[in-house]
Design an enzyme around this catalytic site. Structure first.
Site, PDB file in Angstrom:
ATOM      1  N   ASP A   9     -51.589   7.981 114.101  1.00  0.00           N
ATOM      2  CA  ASP A   9     -51.448   7.507 115.486  1.00  0.00           C
ATOM      3  C   ASP A   9     -51.669   6.003 115.567  1.00  0.00           C
ATOM      4  O   ASP A   9     -52.420   5.434 114.778  1.00  0.00           O
ATOM      5  CB  ASP A   9     -52.463   8.253 116.361  1.00  0.00           C
ATOM      6  CG  ASP A   9     -52.139   8.143 117.841  1.00  0.00           C
ATOM      7  OD1 ASP A   9     -50.998   7.776 118.185  1.00  0.00           O
ATOM      8  OD2 ASP A   9     -53.043   8.408 118.655  1.00  0.00           O
ATOM      9  N   ASN A  49     -44.016  15.532 121.072  1.00  0.00           N
ATOM     10  CA  ASN A  49     -43.281  14.263 121.005  1.00  0.00           C
ATOM     11  C   ASN A  49     -41.875  14.344 121.628  1.00  0.00           C
ATOM     12  O   ASN A  49     -41.290  13.323 121.971  1.00  0.00           O
ATOM     13  CB  ASN A  49     -43.145  13.764 119.560  1.00  0.00           C
ATOM     14  CG  ASN A  49     -44.432  13.136 119.020  1.00  0.00           C
ATOM     15  OD1 ASN A  49     -44.630  13.069 117.807  1.00  0.00           O
ATOM     16  ND2 ASN A  49     -45.307  12.675 119.900  1.00  0.00           N
TER      17      ASN A  49
END
Ligand code: M2E
Length: 261
Positions: free
Chosen positions: A34, A82
């Site tokens: 991330d 996502n």
């Protein structure tokens, strides 16, 4: 002293070479990579540039894992959540995924790495699915390490998927409901044939599992760092491995039980 190899770069050689003294090395490391977007934003780069930088950060990590004898490295390239990102970002990630798989093939052959993909392939474009199947087939015989790329993956999807398949077994009379247990579930989970995750790392400063390998990380040691993924390197991973070896792995036992082994 570990043998110096060509994969080691001068930048991290001093900090990362003395790993052999460690009491335990994880068999399976999973990483939530991330921080790509924040990395780009902080540098006034175009949005997608963070993912491009992030793509390149994985190579030295793979090489370091090989060097210290990690058997499985699983990375979260694209989560089931996502899909809800802006359409242009999803499109860019899909292009990057395709390009990366092509780019990585010579490296897989060079280092004898087996490539595997986990996740819901039904959502992916056919050309990407074909490329993934082809990459898996061409590297299936390699045994230096397994690199697992999670694409359109969610831990809850994985569990529901296994439960559905077991339910079908029960429905067709091949299995009784009483026989459903952790071992049976595991056989239908993604990565059920590989060692469980012993070390789960999340970069980018959030302290969440975000629906990654829920079942497989049941006993994983968790590591969180504020470092944004494009800046994560083998030196930081080496420090985490150092800590991993020091943490007492209790698996629900008391410290007395651990010490008496
Ligand atoms: C990756 C994919 O955010 C992702 C963009 C594409 C590259 N990437 C990060 C990956 O995780 C495929 C392979 Cl073979 C290796 C890495």
């Amino acid at each position: 002293m570990i043998k110096q190899t060509s994969v080691e770069t001068a930048a991290h050689s001093d900090d990362t070479k003395n790993i052999q003294h460690l009491a335990s090395i994880p068999k399976h490391i999973a990483i939530i990579m991330d921080g790509n977007n924040r990395y780009a934003t902080a540098r006034a780069m175009p949005k997608g540039q963070g993912h491009v930088m992030g793509k390149d950060a994985l190579d030295p990590i793979v090489e370091y894992c090989l060097q210290v004898g990690i058997k499985v490295l699983t990375v979260f390239a694209f989560s089931s959540e996502n899909w809800q990102r802006p359409a242009e970002e999803v499109a860019l990630l899909m292009r990057l995924l395709t390009a990366t798989i092509y780019e990585q093939m010579p490296r897989m052959h060079k280092y004898h790495i087996r490539l595997r993909f986990i996740g819901d392939r039904s959502q992916l474009a056919e050309d990407l699915r074909d490329l993934m199947a082809d990459a898996e087939a061409k590297t299936a015989h390699f045994d230096a390490m397994t690199l697992v790329i999670a694409i359109s993956y969610g831990g809850q999807w994985d569990i529901a998927n296994a439960a559905r398949q077991l339910a079908q077994q029960v429905e067709s009379g091949q299995l009784s409901a009483e026989q459903v247990n952790e071992t049976q579930m595991n056989a239908y989970m993604q990565l059920g044939d590989l060692p469980a995750v012993d070390m789960l790392i999340r970069t980018g400063g959030e302290y969440r599992i975000s629906n990654f390998l829920l079942w497989q990380s049941a006993y994983a040691e968790l590591f969180f760092t504020d470092t944004l993924w494009p800046q994560f390197d083998a030196t930081e991973l080496a420090m985490m491995l150092e800590q991993f070896a020091q943490r007492q792995r209790r698996f629900g036992k008391t410290s007395e039980q651990i010490e008496s082994c």
